[in-house]
Motif scaffolding. Structure first.
Motif, mmCIF file in Angstrom:
data_model
loop_
_atom_site.group_PDB
_atom_site.id
_atom_site.type_symbol
_atom_site.label_atom_id
_atom_site.label_comp_id
_atom_site.label_asym_id
_atom_site.label_seq_id
_atom_site.Cartn_x
_atom_site.Cartn_y
_atom_site.Cartn_z
ATOM 1 N N HIS A 104 0.817 -1.225 0.000
ATOM 2 C CA HIS A 104 0.000 0.000 0.000
ATOM 3 C C HIS A 104 0.844 1.266 0.000
ATOM 4 O O HIS A 104 0.387 2.320 -0.426
ATOM 5 N N LEU A 105 2.090 1.170 0.454
ATOM 6 C CA LEU A 105 2.955 2.350 0.506
ATOM 7 C C LEU A 105 3.441 2.784 -0.875
ATOM 8 O O LEU A 105 3.876 3.919 -1.045
ATOM 9 N N ALA A 106 3.335 1.917 -1.850
ATOM 10 C CA ALA A 106 3.718 2.284 -3.212
ATOM 11 C C ALA A 106 2.680 3.207 -3.842
ATOM 12 O O ALA A 106 2.998 3.964 -4.766
ATOM 13 N N GLU A 107 1.450 3.141 -3.340
ATOM 14 C CA GLU A 107 0.338 3.888 -3.944
ATOM 15 C C GLU A 107 -0.230 4.988 -3.059
ATOM 16 O O GLU A 107 -1.090 5.743 -3.513
ATOM 17 N N ILE A 108 0.204 5.094 -1.818
ATOM 18 C CA ILE A 108 -0.413 6.049 -0.892
ATOM 19 C C ILE A 108 -0.311 7.475 -1.443
ATOM 20 O O ILE A 108 0.720 7.878 -1.974
ATOM 21 N N LEU A 113 5.206 11.191 6.403
ATOM 22 C CA LEU A 113 6.557 11.240 6.960
ATOM 23 C C LEU A 113 6.765 9.974 7.765
ATOM 24 O O LEU A 113 5.956 9.648 8.641
ATOM 25 N N ILE A 114 7.841 9.274 7.468
ATOM 26 C CA ILE A 114 8.244 8.110 8.259
ATOM 27 C C ILE A 114 9.590 8.438 8.890
ATOM 28 O O ILE A 114 10.562 8.722 8.187
ATOM 29 N N SER A 134 5.730 5.406 -2.605
ATOM 30 C CA SER A 134 5.070 6.537 -3.243
ATOM 31 C C SER A 134 5.908 7.810 -3.104
ATOM 32 O O SER A 134 6.610 7.999 -2.102
ATOM 33 N N ALA A 135 5.773 8.679 -4.080
ATOM 34 C CA ALA A 135 6.438 9.985 -4.010
ATOM 35 C C ALA A 135 5.867 10.839 -2.890
ATOM 36 O O ALA A 135 6.478 11.844 -2.497
ATOM 37 N N ALA A 136 4.720 10.459 -2.318
ATOM 38 C CA ALA A 136 4.121 11.198 -1.206
ATOM 39 C C ALA A 136 4.830 10.935 0.114
ATOM 40 O O ALA A 136 4.580 11.613 1.106
#
Length: 181
Positions: A104-108, A113-114, A134-136
């Motif tokens: 899911h992190l590829a599309e969020i 911020l992590i 994701s770039a987000a």
């Protein structure tokens, strides 16, 4: 999380904390219990978010530490959160790099911020850099830190300094969630 909430409050960031039901039972003396099933954890997040949305009209970021952050990340887009903050994200179970929790992190789409320790057993820098994210998502790395953001003593860093650096990164990010911090 109490210490991080205090640090963020000192930086002008209002923080609301909550417990998942299994943690509340632990605190009441039932001893260590495994986490509730994911569906129950997500429902708890949805309920908490709904209650906050009834009371807060401005921007609302969600997030958490480790599993709490992971559950928030699974719902950030659905809940239309203004931002997502994860501290010590569990990119994979400890010792099981072959079981990533990152699809899911590829599309969020939610600005994210992590804050991650470079030697986190659930996602060190080398491993995480190999995941399609994701770039987000913005990553803020803490030198020589583990999953709890504690540095190796030999590094010359302190846990307090790392927590302050994490709070600075979170506060900066929340002021401008779409930009690098």
């Amino acid at each position: 999380m109490a210490s991080m909430a205090e640090r963020l409050a000192a930086r002008g960031i209002a923080v609301v904390r909550f417990e998942f039901p299994y943690m509340a039972v632990r605190r009441q003396g039932a001893g260590r219990r495994p986490p509730d099933p994911q569906i129950r954890l997500l429902d708890c997040w949805r309920e908490t978010h709904g209650l906050l949305r009834e009371r807060i009209s401005g921007p609302l970021a969600i997030g958490g530490k480790s599993m709490g952050g992971r559950m928030a990340s699974l719902l950030a887009d659905e809940l239309e959160a203004d931002a997502l903050v994860c501290l010590g994200y569990p990119f994979h179970p400890a010792g099981k790099m072959d079981r990533p929790r990152t699809a899911h992190l590829a599309e969020i789409a939610t600005p994210t911020l992590i804050v991650q320790g470079e030697r986190d057993a659930m996602g060190n820098r080398a491993t995480v850099m190999g995941y399609p994210l994701s770039a987000a998502i913005r990553l803020h790395w803490l030198a020589a830190a583990d999953h709890d953001l504690k540095p190796l003593k030999a590094s010359g860093m302190t846990h307090e300094r790392h927590l302050d650096a994490a709070a600075d990164a979170v506060a900066g990010f929340l002021q401008f969630p779409g930009r690098d911090c």
